[in-house]
Design an enzyme around this catalytic site. Structure first.
Site, short mmCIF file in Angstrom:
data_model
loop_
_atom_site.label_atom_id
_atom_site.label_comp_id
_atom_site.label_asym_id
_atom_site.label_seq_id
_atom_site.Cartn_x
_atom_site.Cartn_y
_atom_site.Cartn_z
N SER A 111 0.83 -1.21 0.00
CA SER A 111 0.00 0.00 0.00
C SER A 111 0.87 1.26 0.00
CB SER A 111 -0.90 0.00 1.24
OG SER A 111 -0.09 0.00 2.39
N GLU A 153 6.49 -0.29 -5.21
CA GLU A 153 5.37 -0.54 -6.14
C GLU A 153 4.12 -0.51 -5.27
OE1 GLU A 153 5.41 -1.01 -9.39
OE2 GLU A 153 7.55 -1.26 -9.80
N CYS A 159 -3.49 -4.53 -7.82
CA CYS A 159 -3.10 -3.12 -7.85
C CYS A 159 -3.53 -2.48 -9.16
CB CYS A 159 -1.60 -2.98 -7.66
SG CYS A 159 -0.67 -3.92 -8.87
#
Ligand code: NAD
Length: 475
Positions: A212, A233, A267
């Protein structure tokens, strides 16, 4: 000595049962493991990329032998089976690709003459000694290994710490590594949550973090303090734009897949859609009809496609985003409500209309199979809204022509834009891309550039002349 993250337990997302303690190490055990991995790295670097590729292919064979056990472990932690098999396939393909590709990307044969007479430059690639991978729960094996594999190919030792929500795959993974001499000394795995993650950062030389944006900030801060470089990422809120002239059947089917694959726990899920007024009714009719057919993967694996919500903490976020949207006027054309079934939590593919940017569902990461669709009056408005976000992971455009799609895609502030498709980076890793804005920091994890994150360039500057150089103190 007490274990780190001692109170953390593991939950089965289908049954809701908390059925396992996390087996995190003590601080001393972690330090000893780190020292062992570090100790074996010099030899790993020295044997060269070709030999490393051969050893990685031995691991490939051993990992394949653990296929059933890995898929079963992933299933127990995530409650879904199709994506678990896919994770394994993509990971195996990644080992093969890097074993083949790394030697040419690390070719050190070239040397070049400098402008200074008599001086030659001999460049080389010096890997970071130990790379720490801290990964999330949504694709446990894939995201644990996606950085580990090129790091190993580059000559680094690696330690993986996956999410505490999904640690079960580590046992069969570790068994596969254990059977490969050389690799077993420099490729380690460790269970743990935030404490183990924090303990790792100052003890490794490079951190690959996937997770996150909130935790990414903590990782960046800890990395800065320890002078450990980090690659981040992070989260996303990927937009899709649908314009007049696009193939609406294709757009509806593609965006639905992009928004609901892995039950939206990706994601790079499409998390919001901007549909032009001219095609809006057609588009929402088609996507809602398709969404109503997907179904949830309950009571058994043959019924429906969407697995349970994997992390229990996510359930509250999803409920909160839906309640906020409904309170502000959103309407569900399909799905729409989190259901508790047999101890797990499930959500049908949910199409929402009457949405706008005052709602969390349009601005914050929801991580659920929800597609809120907003009507827009122009391409310009679609682009403005698509870019009105702190995130910049990826996006999607369906337009009248490929050229239009590409022209519009170039104006979206995100790393990978699928044109006439959605979420292509989920299944193909060749295209180099970086995360924009708060979706991350660092080099491309995709494509050949990925390996460059794991080494530093070093040059030997060799002067073969004799006597004093002209710029020395020549008195
Ligand atoms: P998370 O940030 O909660 O946890 C990720 C990892 O960080 C876990 O291993 C966790 O144990 C560890 N961690 C947590 N707190 C820590 C701390 N203080 N110090 C060190 N380590 C800590 O993320 P998550 O909930 O597991 O995963 C979902 C998130 O991951 C979503 O935001 C999603 O968008 C993101 N994600 C991004 C990508 C990408 O490629 N950009 C891919 C998949 C998931």
């Amino acid at each position: 000595m007490s274990r780190l993250d001692a109170d953390v337990k593991v939950r089965n997302p289908r049954t809701g049962e908390i059925d396992r303690d996390l087996a995190a190490p003590t601080a001393e055990e972690l330090t000893a493991l780190v020292a062992k991995l570090r100790g074996a790295q010099k030899n790993w670097e020295a044997i060269g990329a070709v030999k490393r590729g051969e050893i990685l292919m031995q691991w490939h064979a051993e990992l394949q032998k653990e296929s059933d056990a890995i898929v079963q472990a992933l299933y127990e932690d995530t409650g879904r089976i199709t994506e678990s098999k896919l994770e394994l396939q993509v990971t195996l393909a990644g080992i093969e690709r890097w074993a083949k590709m790394a030697p040419s990307l690390m070719d050190e044969s070239e040397s070049q003459k400098a402008q200074l007479p008599g001086v030659t430059i001999h460049p080389s690639y010096r890997p970071y000694q130990l790379v720490g991978v801290i990964s999330p729960w949504n694709f446990p094996l894939l995201l644990g290994c996606i950085d580990a594999i090129p790091a190993l190919a580059a000559g680094c030792a690696v330690i993986i710490k996956p999410s505490e929500v999904t640690p079960r795959f580590l046992a069969p993974l570790a068994r596969s590594i254990e059977r490969v001499p050389v690799l077993r000394d420099l490729f380690g795995t460790v269970e743990g949550a935030a404490e183990v993650g924090q303990a790792l950062i100052p003890q490794v030389d490079f951190v690959c973090f996937t997770g996150s944006t909130e935790v990414g900030e903590l990782i960046a801060a800890a990395g800065a303090k320890a002078f450990t470089p980090v690659s981040l990422e992070l989260g996303g809120k990927d937009p899709a734009i649908v314009l007049p002239g696009a193939d609406i059947d294709r757009a509806a089917a593609g965006i639905l897949w992009g928004g609901t694959g892995n039950a939206g726990q990706s994601c790079l899920s499409i998390e919001r859609v901007y549909a032009h007024a001219d095609i809006y009714d057609d588009f929402i009719g088609k996507i809602a009809a398709l969404a109503n057919n997907i179904g949830i993967n309950y009571p058994n694996l043959d019924s429906g496609a969407l697995g349970p919500i994997i992390a229990i903490d996510q359930v509250e976020t999803i409920k909160d985003h839906l309640a906020d949207a409904y309170a502000k006027g959103a309407v569900a054309l399909s799905g729409g409500e989190v259901k508790q079934l047999g101890g797990g939590y499930f959500l049908e593919a949910t199409i929402l209309i009457n949405v706008d940017h005052s709602m969390k569902i349009m601005t914050a990461e929801t991580f659920a199979p929800i597609l809120p669709i907003m009507k827009v009056e122009s391409e310009e408005q679609a682009l403005e809204l698509a870019n009105a976000t702190i995130y910049g992971l990826s996006g999607s455009v369906f337009a009248a022509t490929i050229e239009d799609g590409m022209r519009i895609g170039r104006q979206i502030d995100a790393g990978a834009i699928s044109i006439n498709d959605a979420s292509l980076t989920a299944i193909m890793h060749e295209g180099e891309k970086q995360a924009f804005k708060h979706s991350g920091i660092g080099g491309s994890r995709m494509g050949p550039a990925s390996i460059r994150r794991f080494f530093r360039r070093q040059s030997l500057l060799v002067n073969t002349t004799s006597g004093n150089d002209a710029w020395w103190w020549n008195k």
